[in-house]
Design a protein around this motif. Sequence first.
Motif, PDB file in Angstrom:
ATOM      1  N   LEU A 185     -19.853   4.354   0.525  1.00  0.00           N
ATOM      2  CA  LEU A 185     -18.602   5.040   0.208  1.00  0.00           C
ATOM      3  C   LEU A 185     -17.403   4.261   0.753  1.00  0.00           C
ATOM      4  O   LEU A 185     -16.389   4.107   0.072  1.00  0.00           O
ATOM      5  N   SER A 186     -17.526   3.740   1.947  1.00  0.00           N
ATOM      6  CA  SER A 186     -16.451   2.934   2.535  1.00  0.00           C
ATOM      7  C   SER A 186     -16.148   1.711   1.674  1.00  0.00           C
ATOM      8  O   SER A 186     -14.981   1.377   1.432  1.00  0.00           O
ATOM      9  N   ALA A 187     -17.185   1.056   1.183  1.00  0.00           N
ATOM     10  CA  ALA A 187     -16.999  -0.111   0.310  1.00  0.00           C
ATOM     11  C   ALA A 187     -16.332   0.298  -1.005  1.00  0.00           C
ATOM     12  O   ALA A 187     -15.450  -0.414  -1.509  1.00  0.00           O
ATOM     13  N   GLU A 188     -16.733   1.438  -1.559  1.00  0.00           N
ATOM     14  CA  GLU A 188     -16.137   1.910  -2.806  1.00  0.00           C
ATOM     15  C   GLU A 188     -14.662   2.276  -2.618  1.00  0.00           C
ATOM     16  O   GLU A 188     -13.828   1.996  -3.482  1.00  0.00           O
ATOM     17  N   ILE A 189     -14.346   2.890  -1.488  1.00  0.00           N
ATOM     18  CA  ILE A 189     -12.950   3.237  -1.198  1.00  0.00           C
ATOM     19  C   ILE A 189     -12.116   1.963  -1.062  1.00  0.00           C
ATOM     20  O   ILE A 189     -11.004   1.868  -1.594  1.00  0.00           O
ATOM     21  N   THR A 190     -12.666   0.970  -0.364  1.00  0.00           N
ATOM     22  CA  THR A 190     -11.974  -0.319  -0.214  1.00  0.00           C
ATOM     23  C   THR A 190     -11.700  -0.926  -1.584  1.00  0.00           C
ATOM     24  O   THR A 190     -10.592  -1.408  -1.849  1.00  0.00           O
ATOM     25  N   ASP A 191     -12.691  -0.895  -2.460  1.00  0.00           N
ATOM     26  CA  ASP A 191     -12.522  -1.439  -3.820  1.00  0.00           C
ATOM     27  C   ASP A 191     -11.433  -0.691  -4.588  1.00  0.00           C
ATOM     28  O   ASP A 191     -10.652  -1.302  -5.321  1.00  0.00           O
ATOM     29  N   GLU A 192     -11.382   0.622  -4.443  1.00  0.00           N
ATOM     30  CA  GLU A 192     -10.368   1.420  -5.143  1.00  0.00           C
ATOM     31  C   GLU A 192      -8.963   1.085  -4.638  1.00  0.00           C
ATOM     32  O   GLU A 192      -8.020   0.991  -5.430  1.00  0.00           O
ATOM     33  N   ILE A 193      -8.820   0.908  -3.344  1.00  0.00           N
ATOM     34  CA  ILE A 193      -7.503   0.558  -2.792  1.00  0.00           C
ATOM     35  C   ILE A 193      -7.094  -0.828  -3.280  1.00  0.00           C
ATOM     36  O   ILE A 193      -5.943  -1.041  -3.689  1.00  0.00           O
ATOM     37  N   ARG A 194      -8.029  -1.765  -3.259  1.00  0.00           N
ATOM     38  CA  ARG A 194      -7.732  -3.116  -3.753  1.00  0.00           C
ATOM     39  C   ARG A 194      -7.337  -3.091  -5.226  1.00  0.00           C
ATOM     40  O   ARG A 194      -6.441  -3.813  -5.652  1.00  0.00           O
ATOM     41  N   ALA A 195      -8.014  -2.264  -6.016  1.00  0.00           N
ATOM     42  CA  ALA A 195      -7.741  -2.206  -7.454  1.00  0.00           C
ATOM     43  C   ALA A 195      -6.341  -1.674  -7.751  1.00  0.00           C
ATOM     44  O   ALA A 195      -5.796  -1.942  -8.823  1.00  0.00           O
ATOM     45  N   SER A 196      -5.755  -0.945  -6.816  1.00  0.00           N
ATOM     46  CA  SER A 196      -4.410  -0.411  -7.044  1.00  0.00           C
ATOM     47  C   SER A 196      -3.322  -1.456  -6.818  1.00  0.00           C
ATOM     48  O   SER A 196      -2.166  -1.227  -7.159  1.00  0.00           O
ATOM     49  N   LEU A 197      -3.684  -2.605  -6.256  1.00  0.00           N
ATOM     50  CA  LEU A 197      -2.716  -3.676  -6.002  1.00  0.00           C
ATOM     51  C   LEU A 197      -2.863  -4.765  -7.057  1.00  0.00           C
ATOM     52  O   LEU A 197      -3.972  -5.134  -7.433  1.00  0.00           O
ATOM     53  N   ASP A 198      -1.736  -5.280  -7.529  1.00  0.00           N
ATOM     54  CA  ASP A 198      -1.755  -6.303  -8.578  1.00  0.00           C
ATOM     55  C   ASP A 198      -2.084  -7.694  -8.037  1.00  0.00           C
ATOM     56  O   ASP A 198      -2.742  -8.482  -8.699  1.00  0.00           O
ATOM     57  N   SER A 199      -1.631  -8.009  -6.851  1.00  0.00           N
ATOM     58  CA  SER A 199      -1.778  -9.346  -6.291  1.00  0.00           C
ATOM     59  C   SER A 199      -3.179  -9.548  -5.709  1.00  0.00           C
ATOM     60  O   SER A 199      -3.621  -8.783  -4.844  1.00  0.00           O
ATOM     61  N   THR A 200      -3.864 -10.591  -6.167  1.00  0.00           N
ATOM     62  CA  THR A 200      -5.199 -10.881  -5.616  1.00  0.00           C
ATOM     63  C   THR A 200      -5.097 -11.295  -4.151  1.00  0.00           C
ATOM     64  O   THR A 200      -6.018 -11.038  -3.385  1.00  0.00           O
ATOM     65  N   ASN A 222      -4.707   9.273  -5.727  1.00  0.00           N
ATOM     66  CA  ASN A 222      -5.361   9.748  -6.952  1.00  0.00           C
ATOM     67  C   ASN A 222      -6.737   9.107  -7.106  1.00  0.00           C
ATOM     68  O   ASN A 222      -7.730   9.796  -7.380  1.00  0.00           O
ATOM     69  N   ARG A 223      -6.803   7.799  -6.959  1.00  0.00           N
ATOM     70  CA  ARG A 223      -8.084   7.090  -7.089  1.00  0.00           C
ATOM     71  C   ARG A 223      -9.098   7.604  -6.069  1.00  0.00           C
ATOM     72  O   ARG A 223     -10.273   7.810  -6.392  1.00  0.00           O
ATOM     73  N   LEU A 224      -8.647   7.807  -4.837  1.00  0.00           N
ATOM     74  CA  LEU A 224      -9.569   8.253  -3.791  1.00  0.00           C
ATOM     75  C   LEU A 224     -10.018   9.690  -3.994  1.00  0.00           C
ATOM     76  O   LEU A 224     -11.190  10.019  -3.763  1.00  0.00           O
ATOM     77  N   LEU A 225      -9.116  10.553  -4.436  1.00  0.00           N
ATOM     78  CA  LEU A 225      -9.510  11.938  -4.717  1.00  0.00           C
ATOM     79  C   LEU A 225     -10.552  12.003  -5.825  1.00  0.00           C
ATOM     80  O   LEU A 225     -11.537  12.751  -5.727  1.00  0.00           O
ATOM     81  N   LEU A 226     -10.356  11.210  -6.880  1.00  0.00           N
ATOM     82  CA  LEU A 226     -11.337  11.179  -7.971  1.00  0.00           C
ATOM     83  C   LEU A 226     -12.680  10.626  -7.492  1.00  0.00           C
ATOM     84  O   LEU A 226     -13.737  11.148  -7.841  1.00  0.00           O
ATOM     85  N   LEU A 227     -12.640   9.587  -6.691  1.00  0.00           N
ATOM     86  CA  LEU A 227     -13.880   8.992  -6.177  1.00  0.00           C
ATOM     87  C   LEU A 227     -14.615   9.971  -5.267  1.00  0.00           C
ATOM     88  O   LEU A 227     -15.820  10.214  -5.442  1.00  0.00           O
ATOM     89  N   LEU A 228     -13.909  10.534  -4.315  1.00  0.00           N
ATOM     90  CA  LEU A 228     -14.551  11.421  -3.348  1.00  0.00           C
ATOM     91  C   LEU A 228     -15.123  12.671  -4.013  1.00  0.00           C
ATOM     92  O   LEU A 228     -16.222  13.123  -3.675  1.00  0.00           O
ATOM     93  N   SER A 229     -14.390  13.235  -4.966  1.00  0.00           N
ATOM     94  CA  SER A 229     -14.867  14.460  -5.612  1.00  0.00           C
ATOM     95  C   SER A 229     -16.008  14.201  -6.592  1.00  0.00           C
ATOM     96  O   SER A 229     -16.638  15.143  -7.070  1.00  0.00           O
ATOM     97  N   ILE A 289       0.843  -1.206   0.000  1.00  0.00           N
ATOM     98  CA  ILE A 289       0.000   0.000   0.000  1.00  0.00           C
ATOM     99  C   ILE A 289       0.873   1.248   0.000  1.00  0.00           C
ATOM    100  O   ILE A 289       0.610   2.205  -0.739  1.00  0.00           O
ATOM    101  N   LYS A 290       1.932   1.252   0.811  1.00  0.00           N
ATOM    102  CA  LYS A 290       2.830   2.416   0.853  1.00  0.00           C
ATOM    103  C   LYS A 290       3.469   2.670  -0.505  1.00  0.00           C
ATOM    104  O   LYS A 290       3.602   3.824  -0.921  1.00  0.00           O
ATOM    105  N   LYS A 291       3.846   1.607  -1.197  1.00  0.00           N
ATOM    106  CA  LYS A 291       4.465   1.758  -2.509  1.00  0.00           C
ATOM    107  C   LYS A 291       3.480   2.309  -3.540  1.00  0.00           C
ATOM    108  O   LYS A 291       3.866   3.010  -4.468  1.00  0.00           O
ATOM    109  N   GLN A 292       2.205   1.987  -3.381  1.00  0.00           N
ATOM    110  CA  GLN A 292       1.174   2.405  -4.334  1.00  0.00           C
ATOM    111  C   GLN A 292       0.439   3.675  -3.882  1.00  0.00           C
ATOM    112  O   GLN A 292      -0.568   4.047  -4.472  1.00  0.00           O
ATOM    113  N   MET A 293       0.925   4.346  -2.844  1.00  0.00           N
ATOM    114  CA  MET A 293       0.195   5.470  -2.262  1.00  0.00           C
ATOM    115  C   MET A 293      -0.131   6.591  -3.258  1.00  0.00           C
ATOM    116  O   MET A 293      -1.254   7.114  -3.227  1.00  0.00           O
TER     117      MET A 293
END
Length: 163
Positions: A131-146, A108-115, A99-103
Amino acid sequence: MSNTASKEIEGAQIPKKKNSLIMIIVIVTIALASGVGATWFLLKDQFQVAGGDATKPVLPTSFMDLDVFTVNLQPEDGDHYLQVGLTIKILQTKVGDAIKKQMPEIRNRLLLLLSSKKPSEISTADGKKQLSAEITDEIRASLDSTTMQEEILGVLFTSFVIQ
Protein backbone atom coordinates in the motif's frame (compact mmCIF):
# COMPACT_ATOMS: atom_id res chain seq x y z
CA MET A 1 89.88 -19.70 -19.13
CA SER A 2 88.74 -18.87 -15.68
CA ASN A 3 88.79 -15.20 -16.62
CA THR A 4 86.57 -15.88 -19.60
CA ALA A 5 84.29 -18.11 -17.54
CA SER A 6 83.95 -15.50 -14.81
CA LYS A 7 83.11 -12.84 -17.41
CA GLU A 8 80.44 -15.09 -18.86
CA ILE A 9 79.05 -15.78 -15.42
CA GLU A 10 79.07 -12.08 -14.55
CA GLY A 11 77.44 -11.31 -17.90
CA ALA A 12 74.76 -13.90 -17.21
CA GLN A 13 74.05 -12.52 -13.75
CA ILE A 14 73.45 -9.01 -14.96
CA PRO A 15 70.45 -9.88 -17.20
CA LYS A 16 68.95 -12.00 -14.37
CA LYS A 17 69.09 -9.00 -12.05
CA LYS A 18 67.56 -6.74 -14.71
CA ASN A 19 64.80 -9.29 -15.42
CA SER A 20 63.94 -9.68 -11.75
CA LEU A 21 63.95 -5.88 -11.27
CA ILE A 22 61.61 -5.45 -14.25
CA MET A 23 59.32 -8.18 -12.90
CA ILE A 24 59.19 -6.50 -9.48
CA ILE A 25 58.33 -3.15 -11.09
CA VAL A 26 55.60 -4.76 -13.21
CA ILE A 27 54.10 -6.55 -10.19
CA VAL A 28 54.15 -3.41 -8.04
CA THR A 29 52.54 -1.38 -10.85
CA ILE A 30 49.78 -3.96 -11.30
CA ALA A 31 49.16 -4.08 -7.54
CA LEU A 32 48.94 -0.29 -7.29
CA ALA A 33 46.65 -0.04 -10.32
CA SER A 34 44.39 -2.75 -8.88
CA GLY A 35 44.25 -0.98 -5.52
CA VAL A 36 43.41 2.38 -7.08
CA GLY A 37 40.78 0.78 -9.34
CA ALA A 38 39.13 -1.08 -6.47
CA THR A 39 39.12 2.05 -4.30
CA TRP A 40 37.56 4.11 -7.07
CA PHE A 41 34.92 1.45 -7.74
CA LEU A 42 33.93 1.19 -4.08
CA LEU A 43 33.95 4.92 -3.33
CA LYS A 44 32.78 6.44 -6.64
CA ASP A 45 29.29 7.21 -5.30
CA GLN A 46 30.72 9.31 -2.48
CA PHE A 47 32.53 11.78 -4.73
CA GLN A 48 31.02 14.36 -7.02
CA VAL A 49 32.87 14.94 -10.26
CA ALA A 50 33.32 18.69 -10.73
CA GLY A 51 30.95 19.93 -13.42
CA GLY A 52 30.04 16.38 -14.39
CA ASP A 53 26.87 14.45 -14.24
CA ALA A 54 28.65 11.21 -13.40
CA THR A 55 27.36 11.50 -9.83
CA LYS A 56 24.74 13.71 -8.26
CA PRO A 57 25.30 15.47 -4.97
CA VAL A 58 23.52 13.89 -2.06
CA LEU A 59 20.67 16.15 -1.00
CA PRO A 60 19.18 16.11 2.48
CA THR A 61 15.72 14.68 2.95
CA SER A 62 12.71 16.12 4.68
CA PHE A 63 9.26 14.93 5.64
CA MET A 64 5.90 16.35 4.67
CA ASP A 65 2.84 15.42 6.72
CA LEU A 66 -0.48 14.85 4.99
CA ASP A 67 -3.89 15.12 6.61
CA VAL A 68 -5.36 12.01 8.18
CA PHE A 69 -7.43 9.96 5.73
CA THR A 70 -10.56 8.12 6.86
CA VAL A 71 -12.27 5.88 4.29
CA ASN A 72 -14.70 2.99 4.11
CA LEU A 73 -12.98 -0.19 2.97
CA GLN A 74 -14.41 -2.73 0.54
CA PRO A 75 -16.75 -5.06 2.41
CA GLU A 76 -15.64 -8.58 3.31
CA ASP A 77 -17.39 -9.75 6.45
CA GLY A 78 -19.02 -6.51 7.46
CA ASP A 79 -18.34 -2.83 7.25
CA HIS A 80 -14.81 -1.65 7.98
CA TYR A 81 -13.09 1.65 7.77
CA LEU A 82 -9.47 2.73 7.61
CA GLN A 83 -7.99 5.72 9.32
CA VAL A 84 -4.41 6.39 8.23
CA GLY A 85 -1.90 9.15 8.82
CA LEU A 86 0.72 9.63 6.10
CA THR A 87 4.07 11.36 5.82
CA ILE A 88 5.89 11.77 2.51
CA LYS A 89 9.68 11.47 2.50
CA ILE A 90 11.10 13.88 -0.08
CA LEU A 91 14.37 15.52 -1.05
CA GLN A 92 14.78 19.11 0.10
CA THR A 93 14.02 20.67 -3.26
CA LYS A 94 11.03 22.41 -4.82
CA VAL A 95 9.08 19.15 -4.86
CA GLY A 96 7.40 20.10 -1.58
CA ASP A 97 5.89 23.18 -3.20
CA ALA A 98 4.77 21.12 -6.19
CA ILE A 99 3.05 18.63 -3.87
CA LYS A 100 1.22 21.47 -2.08
CA LYS A 101 -0.02 22.83 -5.41
CA GLN A 102 -1.28 19.38 -6.45
CA MET A 103 -2.82 18.50 -3.05
CA PRO A 104 -6.46 18.34 -4.22
CA GLU A 105 -5.52 15.84 -6.94
CA ILE A 106 -3.28 13.88 -4.56
CA ARG A 107 -6.03 13.65 -1.93
CA ASN A 108 -8.51 12.47 -4.57
CA ARG A 109 -6.12 9.81 -5.87
CA LEU A 110 -5.36 8.58 -2.35
CA LEU A 111 -9.00 8.47 -1.28
CA LEU A 112 -9.88 6.39 -4.35
CA LEU A 113 -6.93 4.07 -3.77
CA LEU A 114 -7.55 3.58 -0.06
CA SER A 115 -11.29 3.00 -0.44
CA SER A 116 -10.63 0.31 -3.07
CA LYS A 117 -8.86 -1.94 -0.54
CA LYS A 118 -10.21 -4.82 1.50
CA PRO A 119 -9.21 -5.12 5.18
CA SER A 120 -7.45 -8.45 4.52
CA GLU A 121 -5.27 -6.87 1.81
CA ILE A 122 -3.79 -4.22 4.09
CA SER A 123 -3.77 -5.83 7.52
CA THR A 124 -0.44 -7.68 7.07
CA ALA A 125 3.03 -6.11 7.03
CA ASP A 126 3.44 -7.03 3.36
CA GLY A 127 0.06 -5.52 2.57
CA LYS A 128 1.06 -2.28 4.26
CA LYS A 129 4.37 -2.18 2.34
CA GLN A 130 2.48 -2.73 -0.91
CA LEU A 131 0.00 0.00 0.00
CA SER A 132 2.85 2.39 0.80
CA ALA A 133 4.38 1.73 -2.63
CA GLU A 134 1.02 2.28 -4.33
CA ILE A 135 0.48 5.55 -2.47
CA THR A 136 3.98 6.70 -3.49
CA ASP A 137 3.16 5.87 -7.12
CA GLU A 138 -0.11 7.83 -6.94
CA ILE A 139 1.64 10.91 -5.53
CA ARG A 140 4.33 10.69 -8.21
CA ALA A 141 1.68 10.34 -10.93
CA SER A 142 0.13 13.65 -9.86
CA LEU A 143 3.36 15.51 -10.73
CA ASP A 144 4.26 16.31 -14.34
CA SER A 145 8.03 16.55 -13.92
CA THR A 146 9.92 13.24 -13.91
CA THR A 147 12.67 14.95 -11.91
CA MET A 148 10.21 15.84 -9.17
CA GLN A 149 8.70 12.37 -9.31
CA GLU A 150 12.14 10.94 -8.52
CA GLU A 151 12.49 13.35 -5.58
CA ILE A 152 9.62 11.59 -3.78
CA LEU A 153 11.43 8.88 -1.84
CA GLY A 154 8.50 7.13 -0.22
CA VAL A 155 5.50 7.27 2.06
CA LEU A 156 5.51 6.44 5.75
CA PHE A 157 2.52 5.56 7.92
CA THR A 158 2.26 7.64 11.07
CA SER A 159 -0.97 5.95 12.15
CA PHE A 160 -2.90 2.99 10.79
CA VAL A 161 -6.24 1.87 12.21
CA ILE A 162 -8.67 -0.62 10.66
CA GLN A 163 -12.05 -1.06 12.36
